[in-house]
Motif scaffolding. Structure first.
Motif, PDB file in Angstrom:
ATOM      1  N   ARG A  11       0.830  -1.206   0.000  1.00  0.00           N
ATOM      2  CA  ARG A  11       0.000   0.000   0.000  1.00  0.00           C
ATOM      3  C   ARG A  11       0.870   1.264   0.000  1.00  0.00           C
ATOM      4  O   ARG A  11       0.565   2.249  -0.699  1.00  0.00           O
ATOM      5  N   LEU A  12       1.968   1.257   0.762  1.00  0.00           N
ATOM      6  CA  LEU A  12       2.871   2.414   0.785  1.00  0.00           C
ATOM      7  C   LEU A  12       3.487   2.650  -0.588  1.00  0.00           C
ATOM      8  O   LEU A  12       3.639   3.799  -1.027  1.00  0.00           O
ATOM      9  N   LEU A  13       3.856   1.568  -1.274  1.00  0.00           N
ATOM     10  CA  LEU A  13       4.443   1.720  -2.611  1.00  0.00           C
ATOM     11  C   LEU A  13       3.415   2.293  -3.579  1.00  0.00           C
ATOM     12  O   LEU A  13       3.734   3.159  -4.403  1.00  0.00           O
ATOM     13  N   ASN A  14       2.189   1.823  -3.508  1.00  0.00           N
ATOM     14  CA  ASN A  14       1.141   2.364  -4.377  1.00  0.00           C
ATOM     15  C   ASN A  14       0.850   3.825  -4.061  1.00  0.00           C
ATOM     16  O   ASN A  14       0.646   4.646  -4.956  1.00  0.00           O
ATOM     17  N   LEU A  15       0.835   4.156  -2.768  1.00  0.00           N
ATOM     18  CA  LEU A  15       0.615   5.538  -2.360  1.00  0.00           C
ATOM     19  C   LEU A  15       1.744   6.433  -2.871  1.00  0.00           C
ATOM     20  O   LEU A  15       1.495   7.533  -3.390  1.00  0.00           O
ATOM     21  N   LEU A  16       2.966   5.954  -2.723  1.00  0.00           N
ATOM     22  CA  LEU A  16       4.113   6.731  -3.195  1.00  0.00           C
ATOM     23  C   LEU A  16       4.062   6.929  -4.700  1.00  0.00           C
ATOM     24  O   LEU A  16       4.365   8.007  -5.218  1.00  0.00           O
ATOM     25  N   GLY A  73      -5.217  18.728   0.229  1.00  0.00           N
ATOM     26  CA  GLY A  73      -4.797  17.366  -0.052  1.00  0.00           C
ATOM     27  C   GLY A  73      -3.318  17.185   0.214  1.00  0.00           C
ATOM     28  O   GLY A  73      -2.712  17.931   0.987  1.00  0.00           O
ATOM     29  N   TYR A  74      -2.731  16.209  -0.457  1.00  0.00           N
ATOM     30  CA  TYR A  74      -1.330  15.863  -0.254  1.00  0.00           C
ATOM     31  C   TYR A  74      -0.580  15.929  -1.584  1.00  0.00           C
ATOM     32  O   TYR A  74      -1.121  15.590  -2.649  1.00  0.00           O
ATOM     33  N   ARG A  75       0.692  16.342  -1.512  1.00  0.00           N
ATOM     34  CA  ARG A  75       1.547  16.295  -2.686  1.00  0.00           C
ATOM     35  C   ARG A  75       3.002  16.166  -2.244  1.00  0.00           C
ATOM     36  O   ARG A  75       3.382  16.608  -1.153  1.00  0.00           O
ATOM     37  N   LEU A  76       3.799  15.562  -3.109  1.00  0.00           N
ATOM     38  CA  LEU A  76       5.220  15.379  -2.846  1.00  0.00           C
ATOM     39  C   LEU A  76       5.958  16.627  -3.313  1.00  0.00           C
ATOM     40  O   LEU A  76       5.761  17.088  -4.440  1.00  0.00           O
ATOM     41  N   VAL A  77       6.807  17.183  -2.453  1.00  0.00           N
ATOM     42  CA  VAL A  77       7.534  18.407  -2.790  1.00  0.00           C
ATOM     43  C   VAL A  77       9.036  18.145  -2.732  1.00  0.00           C
ATOM     44  O   VAL A  77       9.486  17.088  -2.306  1.00  0.00           O
ATOM     45  N   ALA A  78       9.801  19.133  -3.175  1.00  0.00           N
ATOM     46  CA  ALA A  78      11.258  19.011  -3.129  1.00  0.00           C
ATOM     47  C   ALA A  78      11.732  19.084  -1.685  1.00  0.00           C
ATOM     48  O   ALA A  78      11.241  19.887  -0.889  1.00  0.00           O
ATOM     49  N   ASP A 105       2.440   9.750   7.251  1.00  0.00           N
ATOM     50  CA  ASP A 105       3.446   9.915   8.305  1.00  0.00           C
ATOM     51  C   ASP A 105       4.590   8.905   8.135  1.00  0.00           C
ATOM     52  O   ASP A 105       5.752   9.229   8.381  1.00  0.00           O
ATOM     53  N   ARG A 106       4.266   7.677   7.729  1.00  0.00           N
ATOM     54  CA  ARG A 106       5.312   6.674   7.506  1.00  0.00           C
ATOM     55  C   ARG A 106       6.244   7.117   6.377  1.00  0.00           C
ATOM     56  O   ARG A 106       7.464   6.969   6.471  1.00  0.00           O
ATOM     57  N   LEU A 107       5.678   7.647   5.300  1.00  0.00           N
ATOM     58  CA  LEU A 107       6.500   8.124   4.179  1.00  0.00           C
ATOM     59  C   LEU A 107       7.398   9.278   4.623  1.00  0.00           C
ATOM     60  O   LEU A 107       8.567   9.362   4.202  1.00  0.00           O
ATOM     61  N   ARG A 108       6.880  10.145   5.449  1.00  0.00           N
ATOM     62  CA  ARG A 108       7.700  11.254   5.956  1.00  0.00           C
ATOM     63  C   ARG A 108       8.855  10.736   6.797  1.00  0.00           C
ATOM     64  O   ARG A 108       9.974  11.244   6.706  1.00  0.00           O
ATOM     65  N   ASP A 109       8.584   9.701   7.603  1.00  0.00           N
ATOM     66  CA  ASP A 109       9.653   9.106   8.414  1.00  0.00           C
ATOM     67  C   ASP A 109      10.738   8.488   7.530  1.00  0.00           C
ATOM     68  O   ASP A 109      11.910   8.428   7.921  1.00  0.00           O
ATOM     69  N   LEU A 110      10.361   8.042   6.330  1.00  0.00           N
ATOM     70  CA  LEU A 110      11.321   7.438   5.400  1.00  0.00           C
ATOM     71  C   LEU A 110      12.083   8.476   4.578  1.00  0.00           C
ATOM     72  O   LEU A 110      12.954   8.129   3.782  1.00  0.00           O
TER      73      LEU A 110
END
Length: 320
Positions: A7-12, A60-65, A42-47
């Motif tokens: 699920r984390l991989l799909n979310l990423l 919502g959520y988005r990946l940033v630099a 939160d798990r992705l942030r810890d990684l």
């Protein structure tokens, strides 16, 4: 979806697309609750993945630099595209990015599934580059095998064809790969000759990582790989005392000259001068100077000055 790692991989994978994802849409896509999405974020942030959250009805959520480069998740098409680009860059020794291309290619091909590796090889074999440098092209696999043994400090075996056409088998302790902008060289300790040697990588065939680890030897006189290469090349051909003035800023000229030639020194805001030892042919030196694309004056050596004069005469004759 109850498998947390999957699920984390799909979310990423979703977050790596350039858009903002509402929590409700992510939850629907992954068939989980929004609370689970928040925990996974939160798990992705810890990684180390910098996920930014915005509040409100359209939040919502988005990946940033972030401050560091986190691992990337690539789909099949993206992996193939990157591998093909890196192979092209490494195989044709694109000046300025060649070493980084080889390191990245070695890492990517180590984990590339066989079906994708076959696609990359097929695509590259079916295409021809529009432009090429003045150096020989190289099989990228040769570069990645050598780069892997350099990194792992692993002995390397290969077949080698010398400049006079003679062939031999070598076993070496690889030290560094060096790109001069038009060619790749391997600096290594030759176990059969019991001495340091440099090898043109385009003359290397059948490279094989033996799996035998070694403790790196001390480089002679504390020299680095580039100094060993310069010393080796100077023994093969005469070394020229290069002295050239350019009608351009030093930064402009330095960006257009191969690193082995050194850096010019500013003599004014719009002028500079290069004094360096160059173990190469006057023909290649003349070409590199012309490719700087500015006015220049050759003060020495005499052989280079004569060749540039003769070349200018021939080029003028060609246009008339």
């Amino acid at each position: 979806m109850t498998d947390t790692p999957a699920r984390l991989l799909n979310l990423l994978s979703l977050l790596q697309t350039p858009r903002e994802w509402p929590g409700s849409e992510l939850a629907e896509r992954l068939d989980v609750s929004q609370r689970t999405i928040r925990r996974d974020i939160d798990r992705l942030r810890d990684l180390g993945y910098p996920v930014e959250a915005t509040r409100g009805s359209v939040g919502g959520y988005r990946l940033v630099a972030g401050a560091a480069m986190p691992p990337l998740l690539l789909d099949d098409e993206e992996a193939v595209a990157i591998a093909v680009g890196l192979r092209a860059g490494a195989g044709h020794a694109i000046e300025g990015i060649e070493e980084a291309s080889v390191r990245a290619l070695a890492k990517l091909e180590q984990v590339l599934p066989s079906r994708l590796r076959h696609r990359v090889t097929t695509l590259q074999a079916a295409t021809i580059p529009l432009t090429r440098g003045d150096g020989a092209t190289i099989d990228p696999r040769t570069l990645t095998v050598i780069a892997g043994t350099v990194t792992a400090r692993e002995r390397l075996r290969f077949a080698y064809r010398a400049g006079d056409g003679s062939e031999s088998r070598r076993q070496v302790e690889p030290y560094r790969l060096v790109s001069t902008g038009r060619r790749w060289y391997l600096v290594a300790y030759d176990l059969g000759r019991e001495d340091w040697r440099t090898f043109r990588v385009d003359r290397v065939a059948e490279p094989f990582a033996t799996g035998a680890r070694f403790t790196p030897r001390e480089v002679p006189s504390g020299d680095d790989a580039m100094e060993l290469l310069r010393h080796s090349m100077s023994r093969r051909q005469p070394e020229h005392e290069l002295d050239v003035s350019f009608a351009a800023p030093a930064s402009y000229v330095a960006a257009r000259l191969p690193e082995p030639l050194g850096s010019p020194v500013a003599t004014g805001d719009e002028t500079c001068r290069l004094r360096a030892r160059a173990a190469d042919s006057v023909e290649w030196l003349a070409l590199r100077l012309a490719l700087v694309d500015c006015e220049f004056t050759v003060h020495g050596p005499a052989a280079l000055r004569d060749y540039v004069t003769d070349l200018a005469t021939r080029l003028t004759r060609a246009t008339s």
